[in-house]
Structures are given as structure tokens and as C-alpha cells.
Design a protein around this motif. Structure first.
Motif, PDB file in Angstrom:
ATOM      1  N   TYR A  74       0.834  -1.207   0.000  1.00  0.00           N
ATOM      2  CA  TYR A  74       0.000   0.000   0.000  1.00  0.00           C
ATOM      3  C   TYR A  74       0.868   1.256   0.000  1.00  0.00           C
ATOM      4  CZ  TYR A  74      -3.029   3.754   1.566  1.00  0.00           C
ATOM      5  OH  TYR A  74      -3.677   4.966   1.674  1.00  0.00           O
ATOM      6  N   LEU A  75       1.939   1.236   0.761  1.00  0.00           N
ATOM      7  CA  LEU A  75       2.792   2.411   0.893  1.00  0.00           C
ATOM      8  C   LEU A  75       3.605   2.719  -0.374  1.00  0.00           C
ATOM      9  CD1 LEU A  75       4.011   2.049   4.582  1.00  0.00           C
ATOM     10  CD2 LEU A  75       2.377   3.704   3.662  1.00  0.00           C
ATOM     11  N   THR A  76       3.590   1.804  -1.353  1.00  0.00           N
ATOM     12  CA  THR A  76       4.222   2.131  -2.631  1.00  0.00           C
ATOM     13  C   THR A  76       3.411   3.193  -3.375  1.00  0.00           C
ATOM     14  OG1 THR A  76       3.016   0.424  -3.890  1.00  0.00           O
ATOM     15  CG2 THR A  76       5.116  -0.221  -2.857  1.00  0.00           C
ATOM     16  N   GLY A  77       2.140   3.347  -2.987  1.00  0.00           N
ATOM     17  CA  GLY A  77       1.286   4.343  -3.623  1.00  0.00           C
ATOM     18  C   GLY A  77       0.633   3.865  -4.908  1.00  0.00           C
ATOM     19  N   GLN A  78       0.806   2.600  -5.252  1.00  0.00           N
ATOM     20  CA  GLN A  78       0.290   2.090  -6.524  1.00  0.00           C
ATOM     21  C   GLN A  78      -1.161   1.625  -6.432  1.00  0.00           C
ATOM     22  OE1 GLN A  78       2.934  -0.906  -8.017  1.00  0.00           O
ATOM     23  NE2 GLN A  78       4.749   0.365  -7.797  1.00  0.00           N
ATOM     24  N   TYR A  79      -1.621   1.310  -5.217  1.00  0.00           N
ATOM     25  CA  TYR A  79      -2.959   0.746  -5.070  1.00  0.00           C
ATOM     26  C   TYR A  79      -3.736   1.443  -3.949  1.00  0.00           C
ATOM     27  CZ  TYR A  79      -0.604  -3.062  -7.576  1.00  0.00           C
ATOM     28  OH  TYR A  79       0.125  -3.778  -8.472  1.00  0.00           O
ATOM     29  N   SER A  80      -5.052   1.401  -4.057  1.00  0.00           N
ATOM     30  CA  SER A  80      -5.917   1.949  -3.015  1.00  0.00           C
ATOM     31  C   SER A  80      -6.052   0.945  -1.872  1.00  0.00           C
ATOM     32  CB  SER A  80      -7.310   2.232  -3.588  1.00  0.00           C
ATOM     33  OG  SER A  80      -7.941   1.009  -3.966  1.00  0.00           O
ATOM     34  N   LEU A  81      -6.621   1.398  -0.750  1.00  0.00           N
ATOM     35  CA  LEU A  81      -6.871   0.498   0.373  1.00  0.00           C
ATOM     36  C   LEU A  81      -7.727  -0.689  -0.066  1.00  0.00           C
ATOM     37  CD1 LEU A  81      -7.675   3.103   3.183  1.00  0.00           C
ATOM     38  CD2 LEU A  81      -5.793   1.467   3.264  1.00  0.00           C
ATOM     39  N   GLN A  82      -8.778  -0.400  -0.812  1.00  0.00           N
ATOM     40  CA  GLN A  82      -9.696  -1.454  -1.238  1.00  0.00           C
ATOM     41  C   GLN A  82      -9.007  -2.464  -2.147  1.00  0.00           C
ATOM     42  OE1 GLN A  82     -13.417   0.031  -2.673  1.00  0.00           O
ATOM     43  NE2 GLN A  82     -14.270  -1.973  -3.106  1.00  0.00           N
ATOM     44  N   LYS A  83      -8.162  -1.974  -3.069  1.00  0.00           N
ATOM     45  CA  LYS A  83      -7.466  -2.885  -3.979  1.00  0.00           C
ATOM     46  C   LYS A  83      -6.486  -3.776  -3.220  1.00  0.00           C
ATOM     47  CE  LYS A  83      -6.704  -4.513  -8.048  1.00  0.00           C
ATOM     48  NZ  LYS A  83      -7.778  -5.268  -8.748  1.00  0.00           N
ATOM     49  N   ILE A  84      -5.800  -3.213  -2.221  1.00  0.00           N
ATOM     50  CA  ILE A  84      -4.880  -4.027  -1.410  1.00  0.00           C
ATOM     51  C   ILE A  84      -5.649  -5.144  -0.714  1.00  0.00           C
ATOM     52  CG2 ILE A  84      -3.388  -4.028   0.641  1.00  0.00           C
ATOM     53  CD1 ILE A  84      -2.035  -2.808  -1.755  1.00  0.00           C
ATOM     54  N   CYS A  85      -6.852  -4.825  -0.201  1.00  0.00           N
ATOM     55  CA  CYS A  85      -7.672  -5.838   0.474  1.00  0.00           C
ATOM     56  C   CYS A  85      -8.063  -6.949  -0.494  1.00  0.00           C
ATOM     57  CB  CYS A  85      -8.919  -5.190   1.071  1.00  0.00           C
ATOM     58  SG  CYS A  85      -8.582  -4.139   2.503  1.00  0.00           S
ATOM     59  N   GLU A  86      -8.345  -6.590  -1.722  1.00  0.00           N
ATOM     60  CA  GLU A  86      -8.694  -7.603  -2.722  1.00  0.00           C
ATOM     61  C   GLU A  86      -7.479  -8.480  -3.046  1.00  0.00           C
ATOM     62  OE1 GLU A  86     -10.309  -5.568  -6.083  1.00  0.00           O
ATOM     63  OE2 GLU A  86     -11.747  -4.451  -4.854  1.00  0.00           O
ATOM     64  N   ILE A  87      -6.327  -7.856  -3.200  1.00  0.00           N
ATOM     65  CA  ILE A  87      -5.109  -8.600  -3.559  1.00  0.00           C
ATOM     66  C   ILE A  87      -4.723  -9.603  -2.469  1.00  0.00           C
ATOM     67  CG2 ILE A  87      -2.626  -8.401  -3.968  1.00  0.00           C
ATOM     68  CD1 ILE A  87      -3.211  -5.661  -5.272  1.00  0.00           C
ATOM     69  N   PHE A  88      -4.777  -9.145  -1.199  1.00  0.00           N
ATOM     70  CA  PHE A  88      -4.320  -9.987  -0.087  1.00  0.00           C
ATOM     71  C   PHE A  88      -5.461 -10.685   0.646  1.00  0.00           C
ATOM     72  CE2 PHE A  88      -0.809  -7.092  -0.834  1.00  0.00           C
ATOM     73  CZ  PHE A  88       0.291  -7.920  -0.714  1.00  0.00           C
ATOM     74  N   LYS A  89      -6.691 -10.587   0.089  1.00  0.00           N
ATOM     75  CA  LYS A  89      -7.859 -11.262   0.661  1.00  0.00           C
ATOM     76  C   LYS A  89      -8.092 -10.839   2.118  1.00  0.00           C
ATOM     77  CE  LYS A  89      -7.525 -15.207  -2.456  1.00  0.00           C
ATOM     78  NZ  LYS A  89      -8.518 -14.635  -3.355  1.00  0.00           N
ATOM     79  N   ILE A  90      -8.074  -9.530   2.331  1.00  0.00           N
ATOM     80  CA  ILE A  90      -8.354  -8.946   3.644  1.00  0.00           C
ATOM     81  C   ILE A  90      -9.825  -8.553   3.655  1.00  0.00           C
ATOM     82  CG2 ILE A  90      -7.745  -7.108   5.266  1.00  0.00           C
ATOM     83  CD1 ILE A  90      -5.079  -6.888   3.636  1.00  0.00           C
ATOM     84  N   ARG A  91     -10.521  -8.832   4.708  1.00  0.00           N
ATOM     85  CA  ARG A  91     -11.972  -8.692   4.702  1.00  0.00           C
ATOM     86  C   ARG A  91     -12.473  -7.258   4.697  1.00  0.00           C
ATOM     87  NH1 ARG A  91     -14.030 -13.737   8.474  1.00  0.00           N
ATOM     88  NH2 ARG A  91     -14.023 -15.263   6.778  1.00  0.00           N
ATOM     89  N   GLY A  92     -11.685  -6.311   5.153  1.00  0.00           N
ATOM     90  CA  GLY A  92     -12.152  -4.937   5.159  1.00  0.00           C
ATOM     91  C   GLY A  92     -11.018  -3.946   5.267  1.00  0.00           C
ATOM     92  N   THR A  93     -11.257  -2.734   4.763  1.00  0.00           N
ATOM     93  CA  THR A  93     -10.213  -1.719   4.806  1.00  0.00           C
ATOM     94  C   THR A  93      -9.903  -1.281   6.228  1.00  0.00           C
ATOM     95  OG1 THR A  93     -11.880   0.024   4.463  1.00  0.00           O
ATOM     96  CG2 THR A  93     -10.764  -0.842   2.504  1.00  0.00           C
ATOM     97  N   HIS A  94     -10.884  -1.441   7.155  1.00  0.00           N
ATOM     98  CA  HIS A  94     -10.618  -1.079   8.550  1.00  0.00           C
ATOM     99  C   HIS A  94      -9.477  -1.914   9.121  1.00  0.00           C
ATOM    100  CE1 HIS A  94     -13.230  -4.613   8.899  1.00  0.00           C
ATOM    101  NE2 HIS A  94     -12.714  -4.788  10.105  1.00  0.00           N
ATOM    102  N   GLN A  95      -9.395  -3.189   8.700  1.00  0.00           N
ATOM    103  CA  GLN A  95      -8.325  -4.072   9.160  1.00  0.00           C
ATOM    104  C   GLN A  95      -6.975  -3.573   8.672  1.00  0.00           C
ATOM    105  OE1 GLN A  95      -8.587  -7.646  10.861  1.00  0.00           O
ATOM    106  NE2 GLN A  95      -6.854  -6.351  11.354  1.00  0.00           N
TER     107      GLN A  95
END
Length: 215
Positions: A74-95
Motif C-alpha cells: 500500500y505504501l508504494t502508492g500504486q494501489y488503493s486500500l480497497q485494492k490491497i484488500c482484494e489482492i491480499f484477501k483482507i476482509r475490510g479496509t478497517h483491518q
């Protein structure tokens, strides 16, 4: 709509958005929920398909490696919070936001934890990181002993030593919380990477502005 929303309704709402038949704002209005809730459904669906929308789901356990990789990507700035969650299968951006707070505070991720509770460690200054790296090199890379002496983790001591060997003192600057396009380059390769990140960021901002103007 009042009360708990069933998994079937969530699935139908998500499919309407994914197919383009309804916008996210239309779904929030029809179901009387906020935008963050709908975005969390989309993230859960894209990560786990229909299973991600089931009520009463058990807490997922994430490895330290997954947390670390998600935050650093995420800190590379290439993806949004939501996209990172999709990539790493994280259930929510709050996590992911919780992990970012922990990472930026200098604490360590607790192993095999589904939540954001972490093990506190000493937050070393740049001068201390340099000293730790020097002592690790002088001791023949005895990371464990030096880490214990300064109250930091083995992983931190090793990482700082490797960065010191590669980039010198500049490699131990604290860049947590800074996305790629906000950083100062330390090498020619970083200079190129940061410039690319800056251009990508400018492009995303322009696309968002154009999208808003069209609305």
C-alpha cells in the motif's frame, strides 16, 4: 431498510454493482446504508466470493508476512486500500488501516493474530538504528544479542543492518507512513521508481478530477 441485511441481499447488491446495472451510490440509497458498508461488501466479495458476504463469519487469522506485505505494498502508492484488500484477501479496509497504524508506530505485528493487537517494542531513533547496525556488523551479525540489548526485535536489527550495508546511514531513515511518491531518492534506481510513482499519482488524481467533473 432496517435491521441486519441478509447475505442474499448483499450478494444481489454486489452483483448489480459488478454488472454495472446499479452504482454504489444507488445501492446505498436503496438499502439505507453508508458508502463504506457497500465498499466493504465489494471487498469481501472480490476476496472470498459469496462466502465473504455470509453473516456470522469467523475472524480470519492473518500471518505476519501477509500484514507486512499488505502494508508495504500500500505504501508504494500504486494501489488503493480497497485494492490491497482484494489482492491480499483482507476482509475490510478497517483491518488494513489498523495494520498501517501499527506499522507507522514502530510496533511489531503479533504472530497469528486476526486483530490489530500487537507486541510493543522500542521505537528506535535513527541514531540508535545506526548504532545497532554497526554493532551487529561488529559482532558478526549477532542480531539476537544486539536486539535484546536495545529492546528491539530480531527482525528489526537484521533489517536495519542489511539496509545500512546497502545504503549507509541514509538507508536507516524512517520512511514509515510515506508513500513512494512522497519519498526522497537515495539511489538512482529509487529516483526512477519515485518519479514513476509521482507520475502515476498525478495521473490518478487527474482521472479522479475528470470523473468528478463529468458527474
Amino acid at each position: 431498510m432496517r435491521g441486519k441485511i441478509s447475505a442474499a441481499i448483499k450478494q444481489k447488491a454486489v452483483m448489480e454493482i459488478e454488472s454495472g446495472r446499479l452504482s454504489q451510490s444507488e445501492v446505498t440509497r436503496r438499502l439505507c446504508v453508508d458508502g463504506e458498508t457497500v465498499r466493504s461488501w465489494l471487498t469481501a466479495y472480490r476476496s472470498e466470493s459469496n462466502a465473504g458476504l455470509e453473516c456470522g463469519r469467523k475472524n480470519r487469522i492473518y500471518s505476519v508476512q501477509t500484514k507486512q506485505q499488505a502494508v508495504e505494498t500500500y505504501l508504494t502508492g500504486q494501489y488503493s486500500l480497497q485494492k490491497i484488500c482484494e489482492i491480499f484477501k483482507i476482509r475490510g479496509t478497517h483491518q488494513l488501516r489498523d495494520w498501517l497504524k501499527v506499522y507507522n508506530s514502530g510496533r511489531e505485528f503479533k504472530r497469528m493474530s486476526g486483530g490489530s493487537r500487537m507486541k510493543s517494542t522500542h521505537k528506535a531513533t535513527k541514531e540508535e538504528r545506526i548504532q545497532i547496525a554497526k554493532e551487529c556488523l561488529a559482532s558478526g551479525n549477532n542480531y539476537g544479542e544486539i536486539a535484546k540489548k536495545y529492546g528491539v526485535s530480531y527482525q528489526q536489527a537484521r533489517t536495519w543492518t542489511l539496509k545500512y550495508k546497502e545504503l549507509g546511514e541514509a538507508g536507516l531513515e524512517d520512511r514509515r507512513g510515506k508513500r513512494k511518491y512522497e519519498q526522497e531518492p537515495r539511489t538512482e534506481l529509487e529516483q526512477a521508481q519515485i518519479r514513476i510513482a509521482q507520475l502515476e499519482h498525478q495521473l490518478r488524481m487527474a482521472e479522479m478530477e475528470n470523473h468528478l467533473l463529468k458527474k
